[in-house]
Design a protein around this motif. Structure first.
Motif, PDB file in Angstrom:
ATOM      1  N   ILE A  11      14.259  48.078  14.977  1.00 62.24           N
ATOM      2  CA  ILE A  11      15.413  48.005  16.245  1.00 62.24           C
ATOM      3  C   ILE A  11      16.757  48.580  17.132  1.00 62.24           C
ATOM      4  CG2 ILE A  11      17.208  45.572  16.444  1.00 62.24           C
ATOM      5  CD1 ILE A  11      14.432  44.406  15.408  1.00 62.24           C
ATOM      6  N   ARG A  12      16.771  49.290  16.278  1.00 60.12           N
ATOM      7  CA  ARG A  12      17.810  50.060  17.122  1.00 60.12           C
ATOM      8  C   ARG A  12      16.926  50.900  18.036  1.00 60.12           C
ATOM      9  NH1 ARG A  12      22.575  53.946  14.647  1.00 60.12           N
ATOM     10  NH2 ARG A  12      23.901  54.437  16.717  1.00 60.12           N
ATOM     11  N   LYS A  13      16.005  51.602  17.772  1.00 58.91           N
ATOM     12  CA  LYS A  13      14.928  52.661  18.154  1.00 58.91           C
ATOM     13  C   LYS A  13      13.528  51.757  19.663  1.00 58.91           C
ATOM     14  CE  LYS A  13      10.960  55.539  18.062  1.00 58.91           C
ATOM     15  NZ  LYS A  13      10.455  55.005  18.321  1.00 58.91           N
ATOM     16  N   GLN A  14      12.855  50.636  19.028  1.00 55.54           N
ATOM     17  CA  GLN A  14      12.370  49.862  19.459  1.00 55.54           C
ATOM     18  C   GLN A  14      13.417  49.096  20.800  1.00 55.54           C
ATOM     19  OE1 GLN A  14       9.029  48.781  16.855  1.00 55.54           O
ATOM     20  NE2 GLN A  14       8.750  47.702  18.750  1.00 55.54           N
ATOM     21  N   GLY A  15      14.464  48.290  20.598  1.00 58.22           N
ATOM     22  CA  GLY A  15      15.181  48.034  21.351  1.00 58.22           C
ATOM     23  C   GLY A  15      16.197  48.730  22.272  1.00 58.22           C
ATOM     24  N   ALA A  16      16.720  50.184  21.913  1.00 61.23           N
ATOM     25  CA  ALA A  16      16.706  50.878  22.948  1.00 61.23           C
ATOM     26  C   ALA A  16      15.955  51.395  24.018  1.00 61.23           C
ATOM     27  CB  ALA A  16      17.755  51.730  22.582  1.00 61.23           C
ATOM     28  N   GLU A  17      14.646  51.220  23.425  1.00 62.95           N
ATOM     29  CA  GLU A  17      13.963  52.205  24.399  1.00 62.95           C
ATOM     30  C   GLU A  17      13.154  51.095  25.976  1.00 62.95           C
ATOM     31  OE1 GLU A  17      10.324  53.002  22.081  1.00 62.95           O
ATOM     32  OE2 GLU A  17      11.198  54.899  21.588  1.00 62.95           O
ATOM     33  N   ILE A  18      13.075  49.766  25.091  1.00 60.77           N
ATOM     34  CA  ILE A  18      13.402  48.422  26.822  1.00 60.77           C
ATOM     35  C   ILE A  18      14.819  48.363  27.272  1.00 60.77           C
ATOM     36  CG2 ILE A  18      12.654  46.387  26.731  1.00 60.77           C
ATOM     37  CD1 ILE A  18      11.398  46.470  24.207  1.00 60.77           C
ATOM     38  N   ARG A  19      16.198  48.299  26.381  1.00 61.95           N
ATOM     39  CA  ARG A  19      16.992  48.046  27.176  1.00 61.95           C
ATOM     40  C   ARG A  19      17.114  49.028  27.747  1.00 61.95           C
ATOM     41  NH1 ARG A  19      22.140  48.919  29.396  1.00 61.95           N
ATOM     42  NH2 ARG A  19      23.592  48.615  27.985  1.00 61.95           N
ATOM     43  N   TYR A  20      16.373  50.508  28.015  1.00 64.05           N
ATOM     44  CA  TYR A  20      17.000  51.068  29.260  1.00 64.05           C
ATOM     45  C   TYR A  20      15.297  51.621  29.402  1.00 64.05           C
ATOM     46  CZ  TYR A  20      22.072  52.681  26.206  1.00 64.05           C
ATOM     47  OH  TYR A  20      23.085  52.243  25.635  1.00 64.05           O
ATOM     48  N   GLY A  21      14.800  51.263  29.335  1.00 65.08           N
ATOM     49  CA  GLY A  21      13.572  51.475  30.106  1.00 65.08           C
ATOM     50  C   GLY A  21      14.031  50.438  31.501  1.00 65.08           C
ATOM     51  N   GLU A  22      12.537  50.835  31.914  1.00 68.63           N
ATOM     52  CA  GLU A  22      12.327  51.011  33.751  1.00 68.63           C
ATOM     53  C   GLU A  22      12.113  49.984  34.280  1.00 68.63           C
ATOM     54  OE1 GLU A  22       7.453  51.522  33.261  1.00 68.63           O
ATOM     55  OE2 GLU A  22       8.815  53.018  34.810  1.00 68.63           O
ATOM     56  N   LEU A  23      11.792  48.629  33.338  1.00 68.91           N
ATOM     57  CA  LEU A  23      11.967  47.235  33.213  1.00 68.91           C
ATOM     58  C   LEU A  23      13.420  47.035  34.037  1.00 68.91           C
ATOM     59  CD1 LEU A  23      10.052  45.443  30.555  1.00 68.91           C
ATOM     60  CD2 LEU A  23       9.566  45.538  32.530  1.00 68.91           C
ATOM     61  N   TYR A  24      14.310  47.831  33.660  1.00 68.76           N
ATOM     62  CA  TYR A  24      15.815  46.388  33.561  1.00 68.76           C
ATOM     63  C   TYR A  24      17.112  47.773  34.267  1.00 68.76           C
ATOM     64  CZ  TYR A  24      13.624  43.080  30.625  1.00 68.76           C
ATOM     65  OH  TYR A  24      12.820  42.898  30.186  1.00 68.76           O
ATOM     66  N   GLY A  25      16.425  48.414  34.434  1.00 68.00           N
ATOM     67  CA  GLY A  25      17.230  49.773  35.582  1.00 68.00           C
ATOM     68  C   GLY A  25      18.476  49.729  34.448  1.00 68.00           C
ATOM     69  N   THR A  26      19.395  50.104  35.903  1.00 70.68           N
ATOM     70  CA  THR A  26      20.655  51.187  34.975  1.00 70.68           C
ATOM     71  C   THR A  26      21.863  49.650  34.104  1.00 70.68           C
ATOM     72  OG1 THR A  26      22.036  50.314  37.010  1.00 70.68           O
ATOM     73  CG2 THR A  26      21.227  52.443  36.504  1.00 70.68           C
ATOM     74  N   ALA A  27      21.671  47.845  34.755  1.00 68.32           N
ATOM     75  CA  ALA A  27      22.368  47.232  34.196  1.00 68.32           C
ATOM     76  C   ALA A  27      21.616  47.066  32.446  1.00 68.32           C
ATOM     77  CB  ALA A  27      21.791  45.665  34.882  1.00 68.32           C
ATOM     78  N   GLY A  28      20.314  47.424  32.621  1.00 68.71           N
ATOM     79  CA  GLY A  28      19.852  47.143  30.831  1.00 68.71           C
ATOM     80  C   GLY A  28      19.607  45.486  30.469  1.00 68.71           C
ATOM     81  N   SER A  29      19.306  45.446  29.340  1.00 70.47           N
ATOM     82  CA  SER A  29      19.553  44.015  28.630  1.00 70.47           C
ATOM     83  C   SER A  29      19.051  44.051  27.765  1.00 70.47           C
ATOM     84  CB  SER A  29      18.081  42.846  29.288  1.00 70.47           C
ATOM     85  OG  SER A  29      17.530  42.071  28.814  1.00 70.47           O
ATOM     86  N   ASN A  30      19.725  42.586  26.932  1.00 74.06           N
ATOM     87  CA  ASN A  30      19.545  42.679  25.683  1.00 74.06           C
ATOM     88  C   ASN A  30      18.011  42.237  24.964  1.00 74.06           C
ATOM     89  OD1 ASN A  30      22.619  42.210  24.757  1.00 74.06           O
ATOM     90  ND2 ASN A  30      22.303  40.226  26.525  1.00 74.06           N
ATOM     91  N   VAL A  31      17.771  42.623  23.955  1.00 78.30           N
ATOM     92  CA  VAL A  31      16.435  42.493  23.833  1.00 78.30           C
ATOM     93  C   VAL A  31      16.371  41.494  22.222  1.00 78.30           C
ATOM     94  CG1 VAL A  31      14.249  44.306  23.348  1.00 78.30           C
ATOM     95  CG2 VAL A  31      16.104  45.201  24.786  1.00 78.30           C
ATOM     96  N   ASN A  32      14.872  41.049  22.495  1.00 78.22           N
ATOM     97  CA  ASN A  32      15.340  40.309  21.251  1.00 78.22           C
ATOM     98  C   ASN A  32      13.430  39.876  20.313  1.00 78.22           C
ATOM     99  OD1 ASN A  32      17.117  38.795  21.333  1.00 78.22           O
ATOM    100  ND2 ASN A  32      17.107  38.977  23.389  1.00 78.22           N
TER     101      ASN A  32
END
Length: 260
Positions: free
Chosen positions: A152-173
Motif C-alpha cells: 500500500i505504501r509503495k503503490q499508494g504513493a505512486e498514485i498519490r504523487y503521480g500525474e493523475l492528481y498533480g501537486t494536490a494529490g489524492s487519497n488512494v483506496n
C-alpha cells in the motif's frame, strides 16, 4: 506550555483531541503538531483535532494530518469529534458542527456508535481502471483481487504523487468485494503518507463507487477496514448521493497532558 488532550480512535484511525474553545492552542505551529502526532517522540496519532466554538454551528472541528498541515474533511475524525463533544458535556445524543467541507451533523447511540452525516456527492468520474470522487476529501478507488498482498505504501504513493492528481494529490483506496455483500478496503492517506487502519471518507467513497459501478444494489453497505467495520448509508437518485451517513464506533482511549 502544557497541552491537555484526549486520545480517540475510530476503527483504528486515531486522533489527538484538544478542547480549544479558549483559542490558546498554537494552531499555526506545523512542527509542533507533527511532533505531537509522532508515534516515537510524541503522543502518536493519524491526526490532531481542535474543538472550537463556532458562531453559526456552535462548534467547529479543525483537523490536521499527522504531517502538521490542515487538511480536508476526516470522516472518522468527525465521528470522534462528536464523541469527544459529548464526553465534554457540550452535547447529548446529537451534534451539529462545522468542518473544512462545511456543516455536519451526527447522532451518538448509547453503545458509542456514531452516525455522521457526510457531504452529498453528485460528481463521480469513472475510468477504465479506477473511479474518482470527493466525499469531503478526494479519493481514488481501484478494484483489487489481491488486497492483502498490495504494498500500500509503495503503490499508494505512486498514485498519490503521480500525474493523475498533480501537486494536490489524492487519497488512494484499493477495494475487494466479499461473498457476504460487504467490501474490504485498504487506504493510503495523503498527509499521513502511509496506510491507515481506517479512513472514513475513503470508506464512504468506496461504498458510493461500488454502488455506481453496479457492484452492489444496496444503499447500506458494510465496509471492512483494517481496524474494524464501518457502514455507509445513502439515498441514490439520478446519479446523486444524498443523506449519506458514515456509521461506526468512536472510542475514548486515554487522556493526559504534554509539555511542549
Amino acid at each position: 506550555m502544557q497541552i491537555h488532550f484526549e486520545k480517540y480512535q475510530g476503527t483504528g484511525n486515531d486522533f489527538i483531541m484538544v478542547d480549544d474553545r479558549s483559542l490558546t492552542f498554537p494552531q499555526n505551529d506545523t512542527s509542533l503538531i507533527a511532533r505531537l502526532c509522532d508515534r516515537r517522540f510524541g503522543i502518536g496519532a493519524d491526526g490532531l483535532i481542535l474543538l472550537q466554538d463556532d458562531k453559526i454551528s456552535g462548534l467547529k472541528m479543525v483537523y490536521y494530518n499527522s504531517d502538521g498541515n490542515t487538511s480536508s474533511m476526516c470522516g472518522n475524525g468527525g465521528r470522534c469529534f462528536a464523541a469527544f463533544a459529548k464526553k465534554l458535556g457540550l452535547v447529548s445524543d446529537s451534534i451539529a458542527f462545522d468542518a473544512a467541507d462545511g456543516p455536519h451533523s451526527a447522532t451518538i447511540a448509547s453503545d458509542g456508535t456514531v452516525s455522521l452525516g457526510m457531504a452529498d456527492v453528485s460528481r463521480i468520474d469513472i475510468f477504465p481502471d479506477h473511479t474518482f470522487l470527493d466525499t469531503g476529501s478526494p479519493h481514488h478507488i481501484e478494484m483489487s483481487d489481491n488486497l492483502m498482498k498490495i504494498d500500500i505504501r509503495k503503490q499508494g504513493a505512486e498514485i498519490r504523487y503521480g500525474e493523475l492528481y498533480g501537486t494536490a494529490g489524492s487519497n488512494v483506496n484499493f477495494v475487494h468485494p466479499e461473498t457476504d455483500g460487504t467490501f474490504s478496503i485498504r487506504t493510503y492517506e495523503r498527509g499521513v503518507e502511509d496506510e491507515t487502519l481506517s479512513c472514513g471518507t475513503g470508506a464512504t467513497a468506496a461504498a458510493i463507487a461500488m454502488h455506481v459501478l453496479g457492484k452492489t444494489s444496496r444503499n447500506r453497505i458494510g465496509i471492512n477496514v483494517m481496524g474494524g467495520k464501518l457502514e455507509v448509508d445513502f439515498t441514490a437518485k439520478a446519479g446523486k448521493y444524498t443523506d449519506v451517513l458514515l456509521i461506526g464506533p468512536a472510542e475514548f482511549v486515554f487522556k493526559g497532558e504534554i509539555t511542549c
